[in-house]
Design a protein around this motif. Structure first.
Motif, mmCIF file in Angstrom:
data_model
loop_
_atom_site.group_PDB
_atom_site.id
_atom_site.type_symbol
_atom_site.label_atom_id
_atom_site.label_comp_id
_atom_site.label_asym_id
_atom_site.label_seq_id
_atom_site.Cartn_x
_atom_site.Cartn_y
_atom_site.Cartn_z
ATOM 1 N N THR A 428 0.862 -1.177 0.000
ATOM 2 C CA THR A 428 0.000 0.000 0.000
ATOM 3 C C THR A 428 0.901 1.231 0.000
ATOM 4 O O THR A 428 2.108 1.124 0.218
ATOM 5 N N ASN A 429 0.302 2.395 -0.215
ATOM 6 C CA ASN A 429 1.110 3.616 -0.322
ATOM 7 C C ASN A 429 1.505 4.211 1.018
ATOM 8 O O ASN A 429 2.534 4.873 1.130
ATOM 9 N N ASP A 430 0.662 4.013 2.037
ATOM 10 C CA ASP A 430 0.989 4.540 3.356
ATOM 11 C C ASP A 430 0.295 3.697 4.410
ATOM 12 O O ASP A 430 -0.403 2.722 4.096
ATOM 13 N N ALA A 431 0.483 4.047 5.675
ATOM 14 C CA ALA A 431 -0.070 3.228 6.765
ATOM 15 C C ALA A 431 -1.604 3.244 6.803
ATOM 16 O O ALA A 431 -2.231 2.179 6.866
ATOM 17 N N PRO A 432 -2.262 4.405 6.784
ATOM 18 C CA PRO A 432 -3.732 4.410 6.902
ATOM 19 C C PRO A 432 -4.436 3.625 5.791
ATOM 20 O O PRO A 432 -5.457 2.961 6.054
ATOM 21 N N THR A 433 -3.958 3.686 4.545
ATOM 22 C CA THR A 433 -4.654 2.998 3.452
ATOM 23 C C THR A 433 -4.506 1.479 3.539
ATOM 24 O O THR A 433 -5.185 0.753 2.802
ATOM 25 N N THR A 434 -3.646 1.004 4.430
ATOM 26 C CA THR A 434 -3.511 -0.448 4.631
ATOM 27 C C THR A 434 -4.810 -1.048 5.155
ATOM 28 O O THR A 434 -5.161 -2.188 4.835
ATOM 29 N N ILE A 435 -5.532 -0.274 5.958
ATOM 30 C CA ILE A 435 -6.830 -0.745 6.479
ATOM 31 C C ILE A 435 -7.786 -1.019 5.314
ATOM 32 O O ILE A 435 -8.440 -2.071 5.263
ATOM 33 N N ASP A 436 -7.832 -0.084 4.368
ATOM 34 C CA ASP A 436 -8.696 -0.265 3.194
ATOM 35 C C ASP A 436 -8.283 -1.509 2.411
ATOM 36 O O ASP A 436 -9.138 -2.241 1.893
ATOM 37 N N ARG A 437 -6.978 -1.724 2.291
ATOM 38 C CA ARG A 437 -6.481 -2.876 1.534
ATOM 39 C C ARG A 437 -6.919 -4.185 2.184
ATOM 40 O O ARG A 437 -7.338 -5.131 1.495
ATOM 41 N N LEU A 438 -6.844 -4.265 3.490
ATOM 42 C CA LEU A 438 -7.270 -5.482 4.193
ATOM 43 C C LEU A 438 -8.765 -5.722 4.012
ATOM 44 O O LEU A 438 -9.210 -6.861 3.840
ATOM 45 N N ILE A 439 -9.545 -4.641 4.048
ATOM 46 C CA ILE A 439 -10.992 -4.771 3.829
ATOM 47 C C ILE A 439 -11.259 -5.240 2.401
ATOM 48 O O ILE A 439 -12.128 -6.083 2.158
ATOM 49 N N ASP A 440 -10.471 -4.709 1.432
ATOM 50 C CA ASP A 440 -10.605 -5.152 0.038
ATOM 51 C C ASP A 440 -10.313 -6.647 -0.102
ATOM 52 O O ASP A 440 -10.879 -7.325 -0.971
ATOM 53 N N LEU A 441 -9.421 -7.160 0.745
ATOM 54 C CA LEU A 441 -9.080 -8.584 0.711
ATOM 55 C C LEU A 441 -10.143 -9.444 1.401
ATOM 56 O O LEU A 441 -9.995 -10.674 1.461
ATOM 57 N N GLY A 442 -11.161 -8.804 1.937
ATOM 58 C CA GLY A 442 -12.268 -9.558 2.531
ATOM 59 C C GLY A 442 -12.178 -9.737 4.030
ATOM 60 O O GLY A 442 -12.929 -10.538 4.612
ATOM 61 N N ILE A 443 -11.294 -8.996 4.695
ATOM 62 C CA ILE A 443 -11.173 -9.102 6.156
ATOM 63 C C ILE A 443 -12.165 -8.149 6.815
ATOM 64 O O ILE A 443 -12.232 -6.960 6.477
ATOM 65 N N LYS A 444 -12.929 -8.655 7.783
ATOM 66 C CA LYS A 444 -13.936 -7.848 8.468
ATOM 67 C C LYS A 444 -13.258 -6.789 9.343
ATOM 68 O O LYS A 444 -12.231 -7.053 9.967
ATOM 69 N N PRO A 445 -13.830 -5.566 9.403
ATOM 70 C CA PRO A 445 -13.230 -4.498 10.212
ATOM 71 C C PRO A 445 -12.996 -4.891 11.673
ATOM 72 O O PRO A 445 -11.987 -4.498 12.269
ATOM 73 N N TYR A 446 -13.904 -5.684 12.263
ATOM 74 C CA TYR A 446 -13.731 -6.049 13.682
ATOM 75 C C TYR A 446 -12.514 -6.953 13.871
ATOM 76 O O TYR A 446 -11.844 -6.903 14.919
ATOM 77 N N LEU A 447 -12.202 -7.783 12.857
ATOM 78 C CA LEU A 447 -11.005 -8.629 12.941
ATOM 79 C C LEU A 447 -9.737 -7.788 12.817
ATOM 80 O O LEU A 447 -8.744 -8.018 13.524
ATOM 81 N N ILE A 448 -9.766 -6.795 11.929
ATOM 82 C CA ILE A 448 -8.625 -5.894 11.772
ATOM 83 C C ILE A 448 -8.383 -5.132 13.064
ATOM 84 O O ILE A 448 -7.246 -5.053 13.559
#
Length: 574
Positions: A428-448
């Motif tokens: 990913t390009n920076d730290a905050p957008t990593t959250i979006d990337r994990l969600i794009d991969l199908g990981i639920k926000p509560y698991l993240i």
């Protein structure tokens, strides 16, 4: 490329196969060039050889027997010892190009050394060996190492200009090598010396990658030094097949397969150091392109305090890596130092009471005390499968080389939630957008929110050469682009490297990382659970003390470590 030139002479009917065999046998005893051997044996005359080489190699012939003068400033570019050793005579200079006469235009090592000595591009012509040796005696009479300027006869400028104008590109037919010839090409002495030279020079200059690239009528070699590609030589185009074949032989690839990408490895001793090379070959429209990644274990820096962390960021990072469980993600593009950071973290916590297991693609460096597994997709061992197996091995710490799909991400997250400390990388390009990337991969926000304890983004910037550093006035345009606040700017000094022999005239020597450290605090967990945008997460993280990559870069500028231009080149403002 003795065998190739010999075979071409046979093909042209200038010598017979029997003549070639006799000459090669004679050459073994004398160590002389094949062409010189053929001339001495009376099998071919010098003029015919020069005409043949000119036609086959695409370089013009030059008659230097009547050359009366050469400008002092041109002669002084090449030391006498070098001229004699390689049988080279400098003829003239036009702009950034030095024109030389050579007996052996296939000697790319000689051409490369002349480029290195002079800093100029080189255009070569082929000359009679006897005429060139006489010219060397005339223009370098005392075989001096350094040519001192003395007043010569009035220079005949028109003569030099005529010689230079003769250097025109000569289009020649380049035959596609047959598969059965490729092995012989790869084992040829000249090719072997060239490839060794390319590799040894790259290591000595501290390059991280070697690129060998074919184009329509040229072959280009570039090194990546301190993250920036530099062109270092352009070997003759006809050597393309031989160079690629040599690299394939060394890396145990299929030498006859030229339609599919291939990967391999080379283990070689260079300057008393054992160095690994990760090799990739891909087909392009003009032939196969080779990239060799240099993995020098002796240069691996595994001390967290020397990677570029600011004191507060290092404290946050060390606190996270000493956690009993959770997942730590390091993000950044290829070549941004992620592997070094992760290996440094593992080395820091590598104690006898911990079991650390890694799965990598490929394993770049071996670290004692850590169990490292290589991905092997041919037998079904990918990141996800290895992770499943790891969890049956009772590990304390797991490193996953990269999270690139939902299956790997899910297993890594669940491993972190079941009492394991997990390290991994993600693009990913920076730290905050990593959250979006994990969600794009199908990981639920509560698991993240539950599993991730820290996300770190990083880049590598070039350091100012300490040997030629000097203070400069800042460029207002660059300061505006970097958005440096007036409060910081008023006490800030700016530096750059003037350029010297130590840094290869670039002004930079070595690299250091800039970081963006984002611990997942209770406030950020709440934002992740509420599916906040990356901009909202970034703003909240900055309020809690996170510096962006650019802000960390500005600190490095203020300390005189790097330049404003370098930080601007490598970072983006949000």
């Amino acid at each position: 490329m003795a065998f190739r030139i010999g075979e071409m002479l046979v093909k042209e009917g200038l010598i017979t196969k029997e003549d070639l065999e006799k000459a090669l046998e004679e050459q073994k005893g004398t160590g002389k060039k094949l062409g010189s051997t053929l001339v001495e044996m009376g099998l071919i005359d010098e003029k015919t050889l020069v005409k043949f080489l000119s036609k086959q190699l695409g370089v013009p012939p030059v008659d230097i027997s009547t050359l009366k003068t050469i400008p002092d400033d041109v002669l002084s570019l090449i030391p006498a010892e070098t001229a004699y050793r390689y049988q080279i005579l400098p003829l003239g200079r036009k702009g950034n190009t030095l024109f030389i006469a050579m007996v052996d235009p296939t000697n790319v090592i000689a051409i490369d050394e002349i480029k290195f000595l002079t800093g100029l591009e080189v255009a070569s012509a082929v000359a009679l060996e006897s005429a060139l040796n006489e010219a060397l005696k005339k223009f370098y009479p005392e075989m001096e190492t350094i040519i001192t300027s003395t007043k010569r006869e009035e220079e005949d400028e028109s003569e030099i200009e005529t010689v230079i104008e003769d250097f025109e590109f000569m289009d020649t037919e380049i035959e596609e090598e047959k598969p059965e010839d490729l092995k012989r090409l790869g084992e040829d002495t000249t090719v072997t010396k060239l490839v060794n030279h390319i590799i040894f020079q790259a290591v000595s200059l501290g390059a991280s990658d070697i690129h060998i690239e074919p184009y329509e009528r040229t072959l280009r070699v570039r090194y990546r030094i301190d993250g920036v590609l530099r062109e270092v030589m352009t070997p003759p185009y006809y050597m393309k097949a031989g160079v690629v074949s040599r690299v394939k032989l060394l890396s145990e690839m299929d030498i006859a397969e030229r339609r599919k990408p291939q990967d391999g490895r080379i283990n070689m001793k260079v300057d008393n150091k054992v160095i690994d090379f990760r090799v990739s070959v891909i087909p392009t429209v003009y032939g196969e392109k080779v990239v060799m990644r240099i993995l020098d274990k002796s240069g691996l820096q595994l001390d967290l305090t020397k990677l570029g962390f600011e004191t507060d960021d290092l404290e946050r990072f060390e606190k996270a890596i000493r956690s009993p469980y959770g997942i730590i993600l390091v993000t950044g593009p290829t070549g941004s130092g992620k592997t070094t950071t992760l290996y440094s973290a593992l080395s820091t916590i590598n104690t006898p009471d911990k079991q650390i297991i890694t799965v990598e693609d490929p394993v770049e460096y071996n670290i004692e005390g850590i169990n490292q597994v290589q991905v092997n997709r041919e037998v079904g061992l990918d990141f996800a499968e290895a992770l499943r197996a790891f969890l049956r091995q009772s590990p304390d710490v797991i490193l996953v080389g990269e999270i690139r799909d939902n299956e790997t991400a899910e297993i890594a997250i669940r491993a972190a939630l079941t009492g394991h400390l997990v390290f991994s990388t993600i693009h990913t390009n920076d730290a905050p957008t990593t959250i979006d990337r994990l969600i794009d991969l199908g990981i639920k926000p509560y698991l993240i929110a539950s599993a991730v304890i820290l996300i770190q983004a990083q880049r590598l910037v070039r350091k100012i050469c300490k040997n030629c550093i000097e203070e400069i006035e800042y460029d207002e345009k660059i300061i505006r682009e970097l958005s440096i606040e007036d409060e910081i700017l008023k006490d800030m000094k700016f530096f750059k490297g003037r350029g010297c022999e130590v840094c290869g005239r670039t002004g930079y020597k070595g690299r250091i990382a800039i970081f963006e450290i984002m611990p997942i605090t209770p406030k950020l967990r709440e934002l992740i659970l509420n599916e906040a945008s990356s901009d909202e997460i970034r703003e909240a993280a900055r309020e809690e003390g996170m510096r962006t990559l650019r802000e960390d870069g500005i600190l490095k500028i203020k300390k005189g470590i790097t330049t404003a231009e370098e930080v601007l080149r490598i970072t983006t403002e949000f």
